[in-house]
Enzyme design. Structure first.
Site, PDB file in Angstrom:
ATOM      1  N   ARG A  46    -147.088  67.640 -16.546  1.00 25.71           N
ATOM      2  CA  ARG A  46    -145.550  67.761 -16.153  1.00 25.71           C
ATOM      3  C   ARG A  46    -145.362  69.354 -16.677  1.00 25.71           C
ATOM      4  O   ARG A  46    -144.932  69.965 -15.635  1.00 25.71           O
ATOM      5  CB  ARG A  46    -144.696  66.310 -16.935  1.00 25.71           C
ATOM      6  CG  ARG A  46    -143.045  67.118 -16.491  1.00 25.71           C
ATOM      7  CD  ARG A  46    -142.174  66.037 -17.017  1.00 25.71           C
ATOM      8  NE  ARG A  46    -142.104  65.454 -17.900  1.00 25.71           N
ATOM      9  CZ  ARG A  46    -142.961  65.249 -19.490  1.00 25.71           C
ATOM     10  NH1 ARG A  46    -142.295  66.621 -19.797  1.00 25.71           N
ATOM     11  NH2 ARG A  46    -143.123  64.372 -20.199  1.00 25.71           N
ATOM     12  N   TYR A  98    -128.998  74.337   5.260  1.00 26.57           N
ATOM     13  CA  TYR A  98    -129.861  72.807   5.561  1.00 26.57           C
ATOM     14  C   TYR A  98    -128.799  71.312   5.656  1.00 26.57           C
ATOM     15  O   TYR A  98    -128.170  71.337   3.768  1.00 26.57           O
ATOM     16  CB  TYR A  98    -131.104  73.121   5.271  1.00 26.57           C
ATOM     17  CG  TYR A  98    -131.585  71.309   5.045  1.00 26.57           C
ATOM     18  CD1 TYR A  98    -133.115  71.494   5.927  1.00 26.57           C
ATOM     19  CD2 TYR A  98    -131.684  71.109   3.852  1.00 26.57           C
ATOM     20  CE1 TYR A  98    -133.145  70.629   6.329  1.00 26.57           C
ATOM     21  CE2 TYR A  98    -132.816  69.429   3.735  1.00 26.57           C
ATOM     22  CZ  TYR A  98    -133.582  69.553   5.053  1.00 26.57           C
ATOM     23  OH  TYR A  98    -134.874  68.319   4.940  1.00 26.57           O
ATOM     24  N   ASP A 170    -132.197  80.689  -0.139  1.00 26.19           N
ATOM     25  CA  ASP A 170    -133.291  79.312   0.304  1.00 26.19           C
ATOM     26  C   ASP A 170    -134.349  80.813   1.658  1.00 26.19           C
ATOM     27  O   ASP A 170    -133.513  80.772   2.560  1.00 26.19           O
ATOM     28  CB  ASP A 170    -132.585  78.880   0.941  1.00 26.19           C
ATOM     29  CG  ASP A 170    -133.367  77.603   2.171  1.00 26.19           C
ATOM     30  OD1 ASP A 170    -134.972  78.190   2.015  1.00 26.19           O
ATOM     31  OD2 ASP A 170    -132.962  76.177   1.727  1.00 26.19           O
ATOM     32  N   LYS A 195    -142.523  73.655   4.787  1.00 21.74           N
ATOM     33  CA  LYS A 195    -142.511  74.158   5.970  1.00 21.74           C
ATOM     34  C   LYS A 195    -143.285  74.910   6.165  1.00 21.74           C
ATOM     35  O   LYS A 195    -144.381  74.409   6.299  1.00 21.74           O
ATOM     36  CB  LYS A 195    -141.140  74.477   6.186  1.00 21.74           C
ATOM     37  CG  LYS A 195    -139.808  74.471   6.206  1.00 21.74           C
ATOM     38  CD  LYS A 195    -140.067  72.718   6.371  1.00 21.74           C
ATOM     39  CE  LYS A 195    -139.076  71.721   5.736  1.00 21.74           C
ATOM     40  NZ  LYS A 195    -137.516  72.079   5.472  1.00 21.74           N
TER      41      LYS A 195
HETATM   42  C1  LIG Z   1    -136.506  71.325   4.791  1.00 20.12           C
HETATM   43  C2  LIG Z   1    -135.718  71.896   4.081  1.00 20.12           C
HETATM   44  C3  LIG Z   1    -134.983  72.337   2.828  1.00 20.12           C
HETATM   45  C4  LIG Z   1    -135.725  70.773   1.910  1.00 20.12           C
HETATM   46  O1  LIG Z   1    -136.623  70.833   1.620  1.00 20.12           O
HETATM   47  P1  LIG Z   1    -137.384  69.601   1.164  1.00 20.12           P
HETATM   48  O2  LIG Z   1    -138.679  70.152   1.114  1.00 20.12           O
HETATM   49  O3  LIG Z   1    -137.638  68.550   2.648  1.00 20.12           O
HETATM   50  O4  LIG Z   1    -136.622  68.985   0.033  1.00 20.12           O
HETATM   51  C5  LIG Z   1    -134.167  73.426   2.057  1.00 20.12           C
HETATM   52  N1  LIG Z   1    -133.834  73.893   3.164  1.00 20.12           N
HETATM   53  C6  LIG Z   1    -134.765  74.662   4.115  1.00 20.12           C
HETATM   54  C7  LIG Z   1    -134.118  75.717   5.089  1.00 20.12           C
HETATM   55  C8  LIG Z   1    -134.861  73.501   4.599  1.00 20.12           C
HETATM   56  O5  LIG Z   1    -136.080  74.023   6.127  1.00 20.12           O
END
Ligand SMILES: *Cc1c(COP(=O)(O)O)cnc(C)c1O
Length: 379
Positions: A46, A98, A170, A195
């Site tokens: 962890r 998001y 982000d 992604k």
């Molecule tokens: C998918 C996404 C998230 C969340 O991420 P997860 O891996 O699905 O928890 C946050 N910000 C953006 C821009 C995203 O496309």
């Protein structure tokens, strides 16, 4: 070192025990100690695991920073950032956000006494009116999802600095290949590695990166204390994905441009949202802070009918109808009824997510086939 070299070599080295060139999947929870405290830097998975550690060092290097942390999802990474705050603190966030981030802020953390304000940041000066002495964090997503708005990271960083607040960005849509927020003054970069970083639609993971030692201590303390860490196998997969990030992103950008131009010229299309167009309201900022415009595109239809959008996402054959983005294969989504359904309709429409809006994650297939697919679906 330049990007492509770092993507392949940063944070990884041949395995000391065997010479294995690929970072092994250290599928272990614990590590044998010579005597009490006599360990090799790893005590319990962890806290730290060698496969995860290699990934954390690799992604930090790609963001030109020192400290990386990998989480079990993008939302778990965002959760860690908000847990650096106290009840009573205020967060100023991008309004075009998001959907899951909006839900985390408004339905989980708001009840712990953290106040969120959602602001249109396309003109950063608007933010200043929302700053109080309780503002501790500014949360930016750029390009935004799904409207592809561009926010001037450098300008927001100056406002954050003046306010004594952290700036978190982000960077999921742009990836470190196209944009490095820390170089522009951000304190924290967040990725949904689910992604583009993973890139093959086979992992759910989140990443935080910072170059601020104090913030990194909090980040690792919270990561270890709350335990939303990513697994060794998933760390291996994302490390492997990142080795081709630069090649994939080049093709995403090329295909994205071709598809955006095709859509813009199509008679049934009302509007195309893609930061590479000179007519995009923040094209100049996109050009200044990004090295390319990516493969994410949204478009609306003439007549703005929900049924038409639903028909098109059903008719496409190569584009798969699915949530998520950033994989090698092209995906199509309908934000109003899919990713952004958790945002109330009125709030949704205010930021431009109309009923006919369709979002594309343009993959790395042959662009001619992708365009032919959209052509037949629109027909
Ligand atoms: C998918 C996404 C998230 C969340 O991420 P997860 O891996 O699905 O928890 C946050 N910000 C953006 C821009 C995203 O496309």
């Amino acid at each position: 070192m330049k990007f492509a070299t770092k993507a392949i070599h940063a944070g990884v080295q041949p395995d000391e025990a065997t010479g294995a060139i690929m970072t092994p999947i250290y599928q272990t929870s614990t590590y044998v100690q010579d005597g009490v405290g006599g360990h090799k830097g790893y005590e319990y998975s962890r806290t730290l695991n060698p496969t995860r550690h290699a990934l954390e060092k690799n992604i930090a290097a790609l963001e030109n920073a020192r400290f990386g942390a990998a989480f079990s999802s993008g939302l778990a990474a965002i959760d860690c950032v908000i847990k650096m705050l106290q009840p009573g603190d205020e967060v100023i966030s991008t309004n075009d956000l998001y959907g899951g981030t909006y839900r985390l802020f408004t339905t989980i953390f708001a009840k712990y006494g953290i106040r969120f304000q959602f602001v249109d940041m396309s003109n950063p000066e608007t933010i200043e009116a929302f700053v109080t002495d309780k503002t501790k964090l500014i949360w930016v997503e750029t390009p935004t999802n799904p409207m592809m708005n561009i926010i001037d990271i450098e300008a927001v960083a100056q406002i954050a600095k003046k306010a004594g607040a952290m700036l978190a960005v982000d960077n999921t849509f742009a990836t470190p290949y196209l944009q490095n927020p820390i170089d522009l003054g951000a304190d924290i970069v967040m990725h949904s590695a689910t992604k583009y970083l993973g890139g093959h639609s086979d992992v759910v993971m989140g990443i935080l990166v910072t170059d601020n030692e104090e913030i990194s201590k909090e980040m690792y303390r919270i990561q270890n204390s709350t335990g939303a860490v990513t697994a060794p196998m998933d760390s291996f997969l994302v490390l492997r994905g990142i080795k081709t990030l630069h090649l994939r992103m080049q093709r995403h950008c090329e295909n994205g441009e071709k598809v955006a131009r095709f859509l813009a010229a199509h008679p049934k299309v009302e509007k195309v949202y893609w930061p590479g167009f000179e007519t995009h309201p923040n094209h100049d900022i996109a050009k200044k802070q990004m090295r390319g415009f990516g493969g994410m595109i949204s478009f609306s239809l003439k007549g703005n009918k929900l049924e038409d959008a639903h028909k098109i996402v059903k008719k496409v054959k190569i584009f798969a109808l699915a949530e998520s983005l950033g994989g090698v294969e092209s995906l199509v989504g309908h934000p109003a009824t899919m990713t952004h359904a958790s945002i109330p309709k009125a709030a949704r429409e205010k930021i431009g997510i109309v009923d006919s809006l369709i979002r594309l994650s343009v993959g790395i297939e042959d662009a001619d086939d992708l365009i032919a697919d959209l052509e037949q679906a629109l027909r």
